[in-house]
Design a protein around this motif. Structure first.
Motif, PDB file in Angstrom:
ATOM      1  N   GLU A  41      42.588  40.133  42.619  1.00 49.76           N
ATOM      2  CA  GLU A  41      43.459  40.634  43.688  1.00 49.76           C
ATOM      3  C   GLU A  41      43.031  42.030  44.130  1.00 49.76           C
ATOM      4  O   GLU A  41      42.989  42.335  45.333  1.00 49.76           O
ATOM      5  CB  GLU A  41      44.911  40.653  43.202  1.00 49.76           C
ATOM      6  N   LEU A  42      42.684  42.890  43.158  1.00 53.92           N
ATOM      7  CA  LEU A  42      42.258  44.249  43.475  1.00 53.92           C
ATOM      8  C   LEU A  42      40.999  44.241  44.331  1.00 53.92           C
ATOM      9  O   LEU A  42      40.939  44.907  45.379  1.00 53.92           O
ATOM     10  CB  LEU A  42      42.003  45.031  42.189  1.00 53.92           C
ATOM     11  N   ILE A  43      39.975  43.508  43.897  1.00 57.64           N
ATOM     12  CA  ILE A  43      38.701  43.523  44.614  1.00 57.64           C
ATOM     13  C   ILE A  43      38.849  42.886  45.995  1.00 57.64           C
ATOM     14  O   ILE A  43      38.226  43.337  46.966  1.00 57.64           O
ATOM     15  CB  ILE A  43      37.610  42.812  43.791  1.00 57.64           C
ATOM     16  N   GLU A  44      39.656  41.856  46.103  1.00 63.23           N
ATOM     17  CA  GLU A  44      39.906  41.240  47.402  1.00 63.23           C
ATOM     18  C   GLU A  44      40.534  42.250  48.362  1.00 63.23           C
ATOM     19  O   GLU A  44      40.136  42.361  49.528  1.00 63.23           O
ATOM     20  CB  GLU A  44      40.834  40.030  47.238  1.00 63.23           C
ATOM     21  N   THR A  45      41.489  43.021  47.848  1.00 63.57           N
ATOM     22  CA  THR A  45      42.152  44.047  48.658  1.00 63.57           C
ATOM     23  C   THR A  45      41.170  45.120  49.108  1.00 63.57           C
ATOM     24  O   THR A  45      41.135  45.506  50.280  1.00 63.57           O
ATOM     25  CB  THR A  45      43.294  44.706  47.856  1.00 63.57           C
ATOM     26  N   VAL A  46      40.355  45.601  48.167  1.00 65.76           N
ATOM     27  CA  VAL A  46      39.388  46.656  48.476  1.00 65.76           C
ATOM     28  C   VAL A  46      38.339  46.163  49.468  1.00 65.76           C
ATOM     29  O   VAL A  46      38.010  46.835  50.448  1.00 65.76           O
ATOM     30  CB  VAL A  46      38.700  47.163  47.189  1.00 65.76           C
TER      31      VAL A  46
ATOM     32  N   GLU B 239      33.546  39.649  40.795  1.00 66.23           N
ATOM     33  CA  GLU B 239      34.322  39.743  42.029  1.00 66.23           C
ATOM     34  C   GLU B 239      33.689  40.705  43.029  1.00 66.23           C
ATOM     35  O   GLU B 239      33.690  40.452  44.231  1.00 66.23           O
ATOM     36  CB  GLU B 239      35.759  40.157  41.707  1.00 66.23           C
ATOM     37  N   VAL B 240      33.147  41.811  42.545  1.00 67.99           N
ATOM     38  CA  VAL B 240      32.516  42.784  43.443  1.00 67.99           C
ATOM     39  C   VAL B 240      31.273  42.193  44.098  1.00 67.99           C
ATOM     40  O   VAL B 240      31.020  42.397  45.295  1.00 67.99           O
ATOM     41  CB  VAL B 240      32.161  44.079  42.684  1.00 67.99           C
ATOM     42  N   VAL B 241      30.478  41.442  43.333  1.00 69.19           N
ATOM     43  CA  VAL B 241      29.232  40.885  43.874  1.00 69.19           C
ATOM     44  C   VAL B 241      29.514  39.904  45.009  1.00 69.19           C
ATOM     45  O   VAL B 241      28.681  39.736  45.916  1.00 69.19           O
ATOM     46  CB  VAL B 241      28.399  40.235  42.754  1.00 69.19           C
ATOM     47  N   ARG B 242      30.679  39.276  45.027  1.00 66.30           N
ATOM     48  CA  ARG B 242      31.029  38.394  46.139  1.00 66.30           C
ATOM     49  C   ARG B 242      30.956  39.142  47.470  1.00 66.30           C
ATOM     50  O   ARG B 242      30.603  38.578  48.507  1.00 66.30           O
ATOM     51  CB  ARG B 242      32.440  37.821  45.946  1.00 66.30           C
ATOM     52  N   PHE B 243      31.302  40.443  47.436  1.00 67.06           N
ATOM     53  CA  PHE B 243      31.222  41.282  48.634  1.00 67.06           C
ATOM     54  C   PHE B 243      29.870  41.986  48.724  1.00 67.06           C
ATOM     55  O   PHE B 243      29.254  42.047  49.784  1.00 67.06           O
ATOM     56  CB  PHE B 243      32.340  42.330  48.616  1.00 67.06           C
ATOM     57  N   MET B 244      29.409  42.508  47.605  1.00 78.99           N
ATOM     58  CA  MET B 244      28.214  43.342  47.602  1.00 78.99           C
ATOM     59  C   MET B 244      26.955  42.570  47.996  1.00 78.99           C
ATOM     60  O   MET B 244      26.007  43.148  48.535  1.00 78.99           O
ATOM     61  CB  MET B 244      28.037  43.994  46.218  1.00 78.99           C
ATOM     62  N   LYS B 245      26.918  41.283  47.739  1.00 76.10           N
ATOM     63  CA  LYS B 245      25.708  40.504  48.044  1.00 76.10           C
ATOM     64  C   LYS B 245      25.429  40.443  49.546  1.00 76.10           C
ATOM     65  O   LYS B 245      24.316  40.158  49.970  1.00 76.10           O
ATOM     66  CB  LYS B 245      25.821  39.094  47.472  1.00 76.10           C
TER      67      LYS B 245
END
Length: 243
Positions: free
Chosen positions: A72-77, A124-130
């Protein structure tokens, strides 16, 4: 998003090395948004007050071993800032015991904080960072690369971080993601004070020294240092006895 408006997540930022890293990185020009995370809200508030006041600092007091909360945190960020450019996994736990003194609860807690939380956050971060590339830095320990009798859970968990970092460095390279791993030696933190109450902390490495190394690694100077276990320690001064 402008290259001068990057977003950085730092776990374990309420004290010690995590706090010093947050303060040091807040003085960089390229990072605008900081998300600092820890269990302790009071500590996070104090860290935020010590950071560069011109930066956007948001803190979350939460349990990093709760996978759904991390999601939830990473999705929000990710949705709020559009990208996640830096992830620093600093949070750690230690209650050193010998093999026969180590309870199942001690073992599980050590691995939940030191290993599982890094897995949760990184995944979770890599889902965005990639999508954009970025940099991940994990804080292990020299205890993870040399024998530590009486520290079985802690030392083996830090060895796991070193191995995870090396594997992810290769696995995530296709996305333009660099993964760094640093292994500090004895450092003057509250955790160290609890483990060695009689030690003179003025004689050992300070959190600010580690933060300086991290800042340098995450700059353009860190090229060719990803994927390695980087030892960070202060050499002890040898005192020769007179004959």
């Amino acid at each position: 998003m402008s290259t001068m408006s990057k977003t950085c997540i730092i776990s374990g930022a309420s004290r010690g090395i995590g706090r010093s890293i947050a303060i040091a990185l807040s003085n960089r020009q390229d990072i605008t948004n900081f998300i600092i995370v820890s269990r302790t809200e009071d500590g996070l508030q104090e860290t935020a007050q010590l950071m560069n006041p011109t930066k956007n600092v948001v803190y979350y007091a939460m349990d990093l071993t709760d996978y759904e909360a991390v999601q939830e945190l990473i999705e929000t960020v990710g949705e709020r800032y559009g990208s996640i450019d830096y992830l620093l996994n600093v949070a750690g736990y230690a209650e050193p015991k010998s093999l026969l003194e180590t309870s199942v609860e001690n073992w599980e807690m050590t691995y939940k904080v030191n290993v599982h939380s890094i897995f949760f956050l990184t995944k979770e971060v890599v889902r965005f960072m990639k999508k954009t590339g970025g940099k991940i830095l994990n804080v292990a320990s020299t205890a993870g690369s040399s024998p530590r009798p009486g520290w079985l859970a802690y030392s083996s968990s830090k060895a796991a971080i070193i191995s995870m970092s090396q594997t992810l460095s290769d696995e995530l390279s296709e996305y333009g993601i660099l993964v760094y791993c640093i292994s500090p030696g004895r450092c003057a933190t509250e955790l160290r004070r609890a483990l060695a109450p009689d030690e003179d902390q003025s004689t050992i490495m300070q959190p600010e020294h580690v933060a300086e190394i991290v800042d340098n690694l995450l700059s353009d100077n860190g090229i060719c240092l990803d994927g390695q276990d980087i030892t960070v320690r202060k050499q002890m001064t040898k005192v020769s006895s007179s004959k």
